[in-house]
Scaffold this motif. Structure first.
Motif, PDB file in Angstrom:
ATOM      1  N   SER A  12       0.817  -1.208   0.000  1.00  0.00           N
ATOM      2  CA  SER A  12       0.000   0.000   0.000  1.00  0.00           C
ATOM      3  C   SER A  12       0.854   1.263   0.000  1.00  0.00           C
ATOM      4  O   SER A  12       1.868   1.339   0.694  1.00  0.00           O
ATOM      5  N   ALA A  13       0.388   2.274  -0.740  1.00  0.00           N
ATOM      6  CA  ALA A  13       1.052   3.581  -0.757  1.00  0.00           C
ATOM      7  C   ALA A  13       1.037   4.227   0.627  1.00  0.00           C
ATOM      8  O   ALA A  13       1.852   5.090   0.917  1.00  0.00           O
ATOM      9  N   LEU A  14       0.153   3.776   1.487  1.00  0.00           N
ATOM     10  CA  LEU A  14       0.086   4.300   2.846  1.00  0.00           C
ATOM     11  C   LEU A  14       1.384   4.043   3.609  1.00  0.00           C
ATOM     12  O   LEU A  14       1.744   4.794   4.508  1.00  0.00           O
ATOM     13  N   PHE A  15       2.115   2.983   3.213  1.00  0.00           N
ATOM     14  CA  PHE A  15       3.340   2.603   3.907  1.00  0.00           C
ATOM     15  C   PHE A  15       4.585   2.795   3.035  1.00  0.00           C
ATOM     16  O   PHE A  15       5.632   2.227   3.310  1.00  0.00           O
ATOM     17  N   ALA A  16       4.469   3.619   2.005  1.00  0.00           N
ATOM     18  CA  ALA A  16       5.595   3.868   1.096  1.00  0.00           C
ATOM     19  C   ALA A  16       6.782   4.445   1.859  1.00  0.00           C
ATOM     20  O   ALA A  16       6.616   5.232   2.797  1.00  0.00           O
ATOM     21  N   ASP A  17       7.974   4.039   1.448  1.00  0.00           N
ATOM     22  CA  ASP A  17       9.226   4.545   2.022  1.00  0.00           C
ATOM     23  C   ASP A  17       9.370   4.286   3.514  1.00  0.00           C
ATOM     24  O   ASP A  17      10.029   5.046   4.222  1.00  0.00           O
ATOM     25  N   MET A  18       8.746   3.214   3.994  1.00  0.00           N
ATOM     26  CA  MET A  18       8.881   2.855   5.407  1.00  0.00           C
ATOM     27  C   MET A  18       9.655   1.548   5.534  1.00  0.00           C
ATOM     28  O   MET A  18       9.540   0.660   4.695  1.00  0.00           O
ATOM     29  N   SER A  19      10.411   1.452   6.609  1.00  0.00           N
ATOM     30  CA  SER A  19      11.155   0.228   6.889  1.00  0.00           C
ATOM     31  C   SER A  19      10.197  -0.837   7.426  1.00  0.00           C
ATOM     32  O   SER A  19       9.078  -0.530   7.869  1.00  0.00           O
ATOM     33  N   ASP A  20      10.674  -2.077   7.442  1.00  0.00           N
ATOM     34  CA  ASP A  20       9.868  -3.161   8.015  1.00  0.00           C
ATOM     35  C   ASP A  20       9.544  -2.882   9.479  1.00  0.00           C
ATOM     36  O   ASP A  20       8.439  -3.158   9.938  1.00  0.00           O
ATOM     37  N   ALA A  21      10.499  -2.328  10.209  1.00  0.00           N
ATOM     38  CA  ALA A  21      10.277  -2.019  11.628  1.00  0.00           C
ATOM     39  C   ALA A  21       9.189  -0.958  11.792  1.00  0.00           C
ATOM     40  O   ALA A  21       8.339  -1.059  12.685  1.00  0.00           O
ATOM     41  N   GLU A  22       9.201   0.060  10.923  1.00  0.00           N
ATOM     42  CA  GLU A  22       8.174   1.107  10.997  1.00  0.00           C
ATOM     43  C   GLU A  22       6.803   0.538  10.645  1.00  0.00           C
ATOM     44  O   GLU A  22       5.803   0.830  11.318  1.00  0.00           O
ATOM     45  N   ILE A  23       6.757  -0.293   9.600  1.00  0.00           N
ATOM     46  CA  ILE A  23       5.487  -0.907   9.205  1.00  0.00           C
ATOM     47  C   ILE A  23       4.975  -1.810  10.327  1.00  0.00           C
ATOM     48  O   ILE A  23       3.780  -1.798  10.642  1.00  0.00           O
ATOM     49  N   GLY A 124       4.982   9.324  12.688  1.00  0.00           N
ATOM     50  CA  GLY A 124       3.700   9.996  12.432  1.00  0.00           C
ATOM     51  C   GLY A 124       3.793  10.906  11.225  1.00  0.00           C
ATOM     52  O   GLY A 124       2.875  10.955  10.402  1.00  0.00           O
ATOM     53  N   LEU A 125       4.904  11.615  11.082  1.00  0.00           N
ATOM     54  CA  LEU A 125       5.103  12.496   9.937  1.00  0.00           C
ATOM     55  C   LEU A 125       5.178  11.697   8.638  1.00  0.00           C
ATOM     56  O   LEU A 125       4.601  12.093   7.632  1.00  0.00           O
ATOM     57  N   LYS A 126       5.885  10.559   8.659  1.00  0.00           N
ATOM     58  CA  LYS A 126       5.953   9.715   7.461  1.00  0.00           C
ATOM     59  C   LYS A 126       4.567   9.253   7.041  1.00  0.00           C
ATOM     60  O   LYS A 126       4.209   9.297   5.866  1.00  0.00           O
TER      61      LYS A 126
END
Length: 158
Positions: A12-23, A124-126
């Motif tokens: 999902s684009a909602l989680f774009a540019d996020m690491s596995d830990a952030e997701i 939160g900003l991401k």
């Protein structure tokens, strides 16, 4: 809540540019919900409380017309989001969301989103940037009627 498969979120684009830990951190805040075709997720003018991510199924977003009919604004499918304004402001819903095909949705409520932003501002900003990117893309790509609805919902009379 049962563990959400990270690979389901990564698409999902909602989680774009996020690491596995952030997701993985965000996955803990999302709740799953299955809704049958023909049911309503939310109705225009009701208080908004959650952003939704479609994992399975199809959702129709529509606007009430003066005659009592509804005009379809957009039809959404897997990995699309909707209801994002509910986590960003306190205004009532600007449209109605109905399930066309049985759906499995993931949602995050406004309170959890705000706690995330307070406790983990970088994450939160991401997430907020991704919500805004999705929202902006939808505005650019959508029909004139949808743009008119968004302008109306923001209280502008351009």
């Amino acid at each position: 809540m049962s563990q959400i498969n990270l690979s389901l979120l990564r698409e999902s684009a909602l989680f774009a540019d996020m690491s596995d830990a952030e997701i993985a951190s965000l996955a803990e805040l999302f709740r799953g919900k299955s809704i049958l075709a023909g049911k309503t997720v939310f109705i225009e003018n009701m208080p908004g409380e959650s952003l939704y991510l479609v994992k399975e199924g199809t959702i129709r977003i529509s606007k009430m017309l003066a005659e009592g009919d509804e005009q379809t604004l957009v039809v959404l499918g897997p990995d699309d989001t909707f209801g994002e304004m509910a986590v960003l402001d306190v205004a009532p819903r600007s449209a109605t969301a109905r399930v066309i095909e049985d759906a499995h949705l993931l949602s995050i409520c406004k309170n959890d989103f705000e706690e995330l932003c307070d406790s983990y501002p970088a994450l939160g900003l991401k997430l907020m940037r991704n919500i805004i990117r999705i929202f902006s893309k939808r505005i650019r790509e959508s029909s004139e009627e949808y743009r008119d609805m968004l302008i109306w919902s923001l209280g502008r009379k351009d």
